[in-house]
Design a protein around this motif. Structure first.
Motif, PDB file in Angstrom:
ATOM      1  N   TYR A 148      -3.797 -37.313   1.222  1.00 54.87           N
ATOM      2  CA  TYR A 148      -5.113 -37.488   1.846  1.00 54.87           C
ATOM      3  C   TYR A 148      -4.989 -37.575   3.354  1.00 54.87           C
ATOM      4  O   TYR A 148      -4.041 -38.142   3.875  1.00 54.87           O
ATOM      5  N   GLY A 149      -5.959 -37.017   4.037  1.00 57.14           N
ATOM      6  CA  GLY A 149      -6.047 -37.157   5.484  1.00 57.14           C
ATOM      7  C   GLY A 149      -4.950 -36.430   6.231  1.00 57.14           C
ATOM      8  O   GLY A 149      -4.625 -36.795   7.352  1.00 57.14           O
ATOM      9  N   THR A 150      -4.363 -35.392   5.646  1.00 55.60           N
ATOM     10  CA  THR A 150      -3.318 -34.643   6.327  1.00 55.60           C
ATOM     11  C   THR A 150      -3.704 -33.173   6.336  1.00 55.60           C
ATOM     12  O   THR A 150      -4.234 -32.664   5.359  1.00 55.60           O
ATOM     13  N   TYR A 151      -3.426 -32.516   7.455  1.00 55.27           N
ATOM     14  CA  TYR A 151      -3.841 -31.120   7.579  1.00 55.27           C
ATOM     15  C   TYR A 151      -2.697 -30.151   7.341  1.00 55.27           C
ATOM     16  O   TYR A 151      -2.919 -28.968   7.200  1.00 55.27           O
ATOM     17  N   SER A 152      -1.456 -30.616   7.291  1.00 54.05           N
ATOM     18  CA  SER A 152      -0.332 -29.688   7.361  1.00 54.05           C
ATOM     19  C   SER A 152       0.565 -29.696   6.144  1.00 54.05           C
ATOM     20  O   SER A 152       1.593 -29.061   6.158  1.00 54.05           O
TER      21      SER A 152
ATOM     22  N   ARG B 146      -0.112 -29.506  -1.096  1.00 50.33           N
ATOM     23  CA  ARG B 146      -0.241 -30.567  -2.104  1.00 50.33           C
ATOM     24  C   ARG B 146       0.475 -30.184  -3.397  1.00 50.33           C
ATOM     25  O   ARG B 146      -0.149 -29.769  -4.361  1.00 50.33           O
TER      26      ARG B 146
ATOM     27  N   GLU C 282       2.837 -26.650   5.467  1.00 47.04           N
ATOM     28  CA  GLU C 282       2.240 -25.308   5.492  1.00 47.04           C
ATOM     29  C   GLU C 282       3.182 -24.320   6.167  1.00 47.04           C
ATOM     30  O   GLU C 282       3.222 -23.155   5.822  1.00 47.04           O
ATOM     31  N   LYS C 283       3.934 -24.812   7.158  1.00 47.11           N
ATOM     32  CA  LYS C 283       4.832 -23.914   7.863  1.00 47.11           C
ATOM     33  C   LYS C 283       6.055 -23.566   7.024  1.00 47.11           C
ATOM     34  O   LYS C 283       6.592 -22.463   7.124  1.00 47.11           O
TER      35      LYS C 283
END
Lengths: 153, 176
Positions: free
Chosen positions: B120-124, B127, B86-87
């Motif tokens: 899956y299971g990642t916030y950063s 996709r 995301e960064k």
């Protein structure tokens, strides 16, 4: 000093202290005492902890606490020690050790970024890994995010 | 570009005009496909394979990729080699927009295609890089072998050879 000597030294210096066995030893301190205690550990010639190795936080929602661990090492004596500090999860604030070991600066920023621990008197407390506009602290156990897709398998 | 488009419209209605344009397109495509300079843009371990493709053993210079440029202004091809977080996403998009037209994108490896192991299971993790920039060729693998990336790059050359820069619609820069 080896492990038992170090333990003895700590118990002589702070008779009420709780020292947990392990390698390295864990010296459990509270938030009021940590600064003074850290300063002594750095300045005393027998201990001479001059190198900040690592810092991390353990989130424990059942006991409603964060446990902060500071790893210290002495270049001269080649011994190491771990400081353990339990703080309440709700207020999540701890004194910063940057004034004593400037090397903890980025470690504390990282822990602020991921766990939201508010370090008092930190010179530059802002996010280091996540984007600046991120909301929430992603390594907390109760972190919720729509991006955290559950695994379908 | 507007002048060229207008000229093409005039030539197209002339006798033998489409033929002339087709031949010109062939020359244009040949030139574009055989001097695709990639951007030095590695985000994770796929970049190691990308470097390997650039080095002497696999050597993409043989196919006209010549050398990875450090500035997006010199580059025609962006190989998104690695995990787009995301960064990094706004910066990746900015680099893409800084590249001069015509520009092409290869999504290399599982992370750049769909988030891969971080889906899956990642916030950063974003996709798939196709959520922020248009992608021409997808090269699966984790990471892909150098041969696979080279294959993807040659597929992109084939795709360029089939394109119609003069007769067809001009390539749109999507405002995503």
């Amino acid at each position: 000093m080896n492990l038992s000597q170090l333990k003895e030294w700590c118990l002589n210096r702070w008779p009420q202290a709780s020292v947990a066995e392990g390698d390295p030893l864990t010296l459990n301190v509270n938030a009021e005492a940590i600064l003074e205690c850290a300063l002594i550990l750095k300045k005393e010639e027998e201990t001479d902890f001059d190198f900040p190795v690592c810092h991390w936080v353990n989130d424990n929602p059942e006991r409603e606490i964060f446990t902060l661990y500071y790893y210290l090492y002495s270049m001269q004596h080649r011994h190491s020690l771990r400081l353990g500090l339990e703080i309440s999860r709700e207020y999540a604030s701890a004194p910063s050790l940057c004034g004593i070991w400037p090397g903890f600066n980025w470690y504390e920023r990282e822990m602020y970024d991921l766990f939201g621990v508010d370090y008092k008197n930190h010179p530059d407390l802002r996010r280091i890994l996540m984007p600046d506009n991120w909301e929430g602290f992603p390594l907390r156990k109760d972190y919720q995010d729509p991006r955290l897709l559950p695994k379908p398998f | 570009m507007a002048v060229i488009n207008n000229a093409c419209k005039v030539i197209q209605v002339m006798p033998a005009g489409p033929f002339l344009l087709l031949q010109t397109e062939q020359v244009l495509n040949w030139a574009r496909a055989n001097s695709l300079w990639p951007l030095t843009f590695g985000l994770a371990c796929c970049a190691i394979e990308f470097m390997s493709v650039g080095a002497s053993k696999y050597d993409f210079s043989r196919f006209g990729f010549e050398v990875a440029r450090a500035s997006p202004r010199h580059a025609d091809l962006m190989v998104v080699a690695g995990t787009v977080t995301e960064k990094m996403a706004p910066l990746a998009r900015k680099l893409y927009l800084q590249m001069p037209d015509p520009k092409y994108v290869i999504a290399m490896g599982g992370c750049a295609i769909s988030g891969g192991p971080f889906c899956y299971g990642t916030y950063s993790v974003v996709r798939g890089v196709d959520q922020i920039i248009p992608v021409d060729v997808y090269v699966p693998g984790c990471p892909p072998r150098p041969e696979a990336l080279l294959h993807g790059m040659i597929k992109l050359q084939e795709k360029i050879m089939r394109s119609h820069p003069l007769l067809g619609e001009p390539r749109k820069i999507e405002e995503l």
